[in-house]
Design a protein around this motif. Sequence first.
Motif: not given
Length: 327
Positions: A166-174, A179-185
Motif C-alpha cells: 500500500g505504498i509508492r515511494v521515491k529516492d530522496t537525499n534523506k 509519496t502516496s499510500y493506498d487509503p483503502f488498504m
Amino acid sequence: MLRVVLTLSFLFLNLYACEGGFDSCINKVKDSNSLQNQTIQLPITKYTRLVFSTIKPKGKILKHDPFLALYIVKDSKRFKHPFRINMREPSGVAAINKSSSIEGRIFKRQIGLNQFAYFKYEVKAPAILTNSCCSLEGILTPRGVIEKVYINRFINKKDIRYSDIGIRVKDTNKGIKVTSYDPFMKKNPFKIGDYVLSMDGKKVKYSSTLMRRILFAKVGSTHNVKIKRNGKTLNIKVRTQQRLSGGYKVETYLEKYGLTFDKNLYIIAIDTKKKDYGLKVGDQLLKVNDKHVKNQKDVMKYISDFKFHPTLLFERNANFQFFINMN
C-alpha cells in the motif's frame, strides 16, 4: 561435400557468438523477426516467444502479465537460437533494433511497476537491450526499460501475481520517501512523508530494491518494515495483498472499488461484483475531493489526502456532471 556441410553448420552455430559483438545481435534480431511494428517478439525457447504488446497478440497465449504488457505465446516458426537472459553483471549493454545498436547503460533503475528504468541514450522504442553475446538485459518500451529481473520472474514463476503493502515511494537525499499510500488498504499503517529504512531486517537504500522485494513477495505474507516518521524510528508489521494496478494498468487506488481507468481517466471497465455506484463505462473522472485531476498521479495524490470517504466528480457524455461519495 560433407566438409562443406560441416563448415556451414559450424558457421551457423557461431553466427551469434560473442566474438561478433553487437553486429551479431542486430543480425539475430532480424533473423528471428523479434521486432514487428510496435511489438517485441523474442524467441525464448524453440517453441515459445516472449511478447511485449499493448494489444492482445495473435496465437496461443500461455501466460500474460497485464502490468508489464508481457505475454508468452506458442511459436510456430521455431527459431533455433532463442534469446537467453543474462543474470550476471554485463560487460557492456546496447539497445538493439533491426538496423543499429547504441551502446550505453541503464542509469536509472526500475522502481516497481510505476516507473520503468531509463537507458542512457535516447532510443526509439521498441528495442531490445542485450550484452555483446546477445543475451537479454531488458526490453525498451514506450514507458521505459523493463529490467531483466522482472522478465526472468515472469518467464519462470508459476504464480506471476505481485504483492502490495500500500505504498509508492521515491529516492530522496534523506532516503526512501513514501509519496502516496493506498487509503483503502485495510489498516494501512503508513503515512505520506515516512522514510523506509529496512524490510525484514535488511536495510534498503534505493526505491528500486524496496519495491522489487515487495512486489516479488508471496501474496498474503507478513513482513517487518522499519520506518522513520517525524524523527522517530518505528517498527511496522504489514501483510501483503495482491497488487491490482500499475505499469501498463492505470493506477488510481480506486481499483478496490472495481473501477478501471484509461490514461485520460475515462472508466474502461467496472467489476459488477463490487458495489454499484451508478457509474458507467465512458464516465470521466474530473475531481477528487474538490481537486481537479488530469492523470493517475493527481488521483493518487488527492485520494491519499482524504479523511473519511472520497468525493468524486464525474462527467458523462461531455454534458452531465455528477458527484459520487465512495464508501
